[in-house]
Design a protein around this motif. Sequence first.
Motif, mmCIF file in Angstrom:
data_model
loop_
_atom_site.group_PDB
_atom_site.id
_atom_site.type_symbol
_atom_site.label_atom_id
_atom_site.label_comp_id
_atom_site.label_asym_id
_atom_site.label_seq_id
_atom_site.Cartn_x
_atom_site.Cartn_y
_atom_site.Cartn_z
ATOM 1 N N ASN A 149 18.419 55.894 9.842
ATOM 2 C CA ASN A 149 18.910 55.314 11.081
ATOM 3 C C ASN A 149 20.414 55.498 11.202
ATOM 4 O O ASN A 149 20.939 55.875 12.262
ATOM 5 N N ASN A 150 21.112 55.272 10.104
ATOM 6 C CA ASN A 150 22.564 55.394 10.097
ATOM 7 C C ASN A 150 23.016 56.826 10.327
ATOM 8 O O ASN A 150 23.931 57.091 11.108
ATOM 9 N N VAL A 151 22.371 57.754 9.650
ATOM 10 C CA VAL A 151 22.741 59.163 9.771
ATOM 11 C C VAL A 151 22.482 59.676 11.180
ATOM 12 O O VAL A 151 23.323 60.357 11.777
ATOM 13 N N PHE A 152 21.312 59.345 11.743
ATOM 14 C CA PHE A 152 21.001 59.795 13.099
ATOM 15 C C PHE A 152 22.006 59.242 14.100
ATOM 16 O O PHE A 152 22.506 59.961 14.961
ATOM 17 N N GLY A 153 22.311 57.940 13.987
ATOM 18 C CA GLY A 153 23.233 57.331 14.930
ATOM 19 C C GLY A 153 24.634 57.889 14.808
ATOM 20 O O GLY A 153 25.256 58.261 15.809
ATOM 21 N N CYS A 154 25.151 57.957 13.570
ATOM 22 C CA CYS A 154 26.530 58.400 13.359
ATOM 23 C C CYS A 154 26.691 59.886 13.688
ATOM 24 O O CYS A 154 27.661 60.286 14.345
ATOM 25 N N ALA A 155 25.750 60.717 13.240
ATOM 26 C CA ALA A 155 25.842 62.154 13.489
ATOM 27 C C ALA A 155 25.770 62.459 14.985
ATOM 28 O O ALA A 155 26.477 63.347 15.481
ATOM 29 N N SER A 156 24.929 61.720 15.702
ATOM 30 C CA SER A 156 24.824 61.970 17.139
ATOM 31 C C SER A 156 26.117 61.621 17.859
ATOM 32 O O SER A 156 26.511 62.295 18.818
ATOM 33 N N MET A 157 26.813 60.578 17.369
ATOM 34 C CA MET A 157 28.088 60.217 17.990
ATOM 35 C C MET A 157 29.165 61.274 17.716
ATOM 36 O O MET A 157 29.931 61.645 18.611
ATOM 37 N N ILE A 158 29.233 61.756 16.458
ATOM 38 C CA ILE A 158 30.206 62.800 16.134
ATOM 39 C C ILE A 158 29.914 64.061 16.922
ATOM 40 O O ILE A 158 30.819 64.713 17.470
ATOM 41 N N LEU A 159 28.633 64.418 16.986
ATOM 42 C CA LEU A 159 28.231 65.612 17.733
ATOM 43 C C LEU A 159 28.582 65.478 19.204
ATOM 44 O O LEU A 159 29.142 66.398 19.815
#
Length: 711
Positions: A149-159
Amino acid sequence: MSVQLGVSGVALIPQATGYGVLIGLGVAFCGVILGAVKIQKAYLSEDSGTSEMFMVANRSVGTGLTASAVFSSWMWINETVFSAAMCYKFGLAVPFWWATGLCFQIALMAALGVLAKIRVPYAHTSLEIIRMRYGNIGHVVFIVLNITNNVFGCASMILTGSQLIFGISGMHFVAATILIPIGVVLYTAVGGLKATFLTDYLHTTIALVLIIYFTFSVLTHEAVGGLGGLYDKIIATAGDNIIEGNYKGSLLTMKSENAIIWGLILKFGNLALVVMDTAFWQKSFATEVKATVPGYNLAAVAIFGIPWGLGTVIGLTTRAIHNTAIFPTYPGEFTLAQVNAGFVMPYTIKALIGDHGIVAFLVLLFMALTSTISSSMIAVSSILSFDVYKTYINPKASDKRLVHVSHITVVIHGIFITGVSLALNYGGANMTWIGYFRPILSCPGIIPLALTLCWSGQTRLAAIISPILGFFTGLSIWLGTAHAIYGEINMTTTGASLPALYGAIGSFFSPALYSVLISQYKPYKFDWRQFLVIEITEQAQLEESGKSSDEEKDGNNSSSSEKTRTDTKSAAISNPEKDSDIENDATNTSDQKSPSDIAITKAALPKNVSLDDVCHPFNDDTLRELHRWYRIAWFMFAGIVLVSFILWPMPLYRDYVFGKTFFKSWTTVAIIWQFFAFFAVVVYPLYDGRYEILKGVRGVWNEGKQRFSSH
């Protein structure tokens, strides 16, 4: 709504400006935090070199700073950039539904946070609680759910941020992807959770000033003409802005099918992003006893005005001017791909405010991104250091060693999340599709996690199996609905709104049913006192490792806060002289426990300590206060859900297009709410922390005088 890859927009600023903003702000924030950490250690007795300070800020954060930090962590790009884009697509109903989709999750976390203080007063992460109750298998299952959940949320924001910067400045997205998190890694690794609280406050202050600035600058521009002029322009161009699914195709109606579907999907997805994110649990662990409920609920109410006010003003203004000569794409078409890419807000700011407005927009973008990333850094580093390293790799790790590992894992997570973001970029992933898939993946753990603290009847087997079954249930509904509606399963059909909504509903609710049913197999009642005994055991292990470790001795000598925590936890044993055999204790309660749970209890309880000999480390007055706040938290949660879901929006979901007076009143309230947010999470924290601020200022002033006198 996240960015669609491969979209290039109109270059609004030079690349050099983009690099200057990202690098300059990153360096500036690192400098501020390094100074703040030094002041905290020197004058406020707050040492980020201890695990208690690094992970949970010594559990001493007050109401104001809590509200500011929670607000900042929850003010993602979505609440600003993409609320405006979705308002442009579907009308003014979207920003309101977006606002309602941000509040109740934070209110729920207020209740769960207080309950965690009652049940597990010295927890560091939510996963630690899972391990205490369900053992290693349950622990691993929830580690996977949390980190994913953390990786999906954070990576999508950076992307999303890197693509926006690429679109408006031409900066290569690889450079933007690397520069966005690098400064956050540095100050988070140095300062720990308290550093994120301080930077969250700075993020919040700067972002809210810019949000209010954008709102008023756009509305007062001669091309808009205030709220009345904006309404007149929307009505005048209504024939060119027909919205399918809205009543009479109007932008000015709450009766919008797409808006309400999007709002529901957002509610489930955001609930997962809060409850399944260790960062929000850690912030509740870090607060003072009196601060959790008011701090979280103040943030919950304050966040409402951001997507509602800003999204409404920017989204509708773009509709009014997108076919005029001042708009950056004119005379070309403002395409749907550019809208989905988030260019609604920067293009409108460029048209009405100019180049300095775009620089300010980049600053706002940086604030929203880094507040999310810093929260993610601490959360994941705590999971990797405390839940993985200390639990499975080095159980006797000293406090100093844990802090060292936390520093390393912050850097590792920063590198990893950057790599994931780059992989998504180069892989051509559709971030809208990922946004729809994320609730299906993350929602199954929400109810089992909440029941871990709320229901003593949930068994170990139920907690382990129900999230897995819930995920497959949601996945089956998602794919099955896509096939039933569209006749095939592919990226396009599974990225549609209805299959995503039905899948999210199944993924969220089905684990509750599975948990209740599975818990009927070998039912038992968990004794909440076991949490306290397990915490005492772990502290005893830490002390034992300290006696044989010079490194731990050094750590203990420099950590008065850890010693205080140890003394308090030792006091939780009310009668240590009583000789009680753990075998007898387990046997006496075996009619209430399954064999596997008795095994966990035996392994967890220290020798010569019975559950009857354990009392809560908080005194009776503190416990009564916590229980009072717990009741208040549930009343607040129920009130927010009732008002924001039913009493306010439902009467407006009818055949009605806003009149001019009603529209002006509606938007005025939304703008006033922005000012309420400013006073709640910017001004009030200064008042709430006035004594600590004054103490720090005096310390710096006195030291400066001494140094000046010595010269």
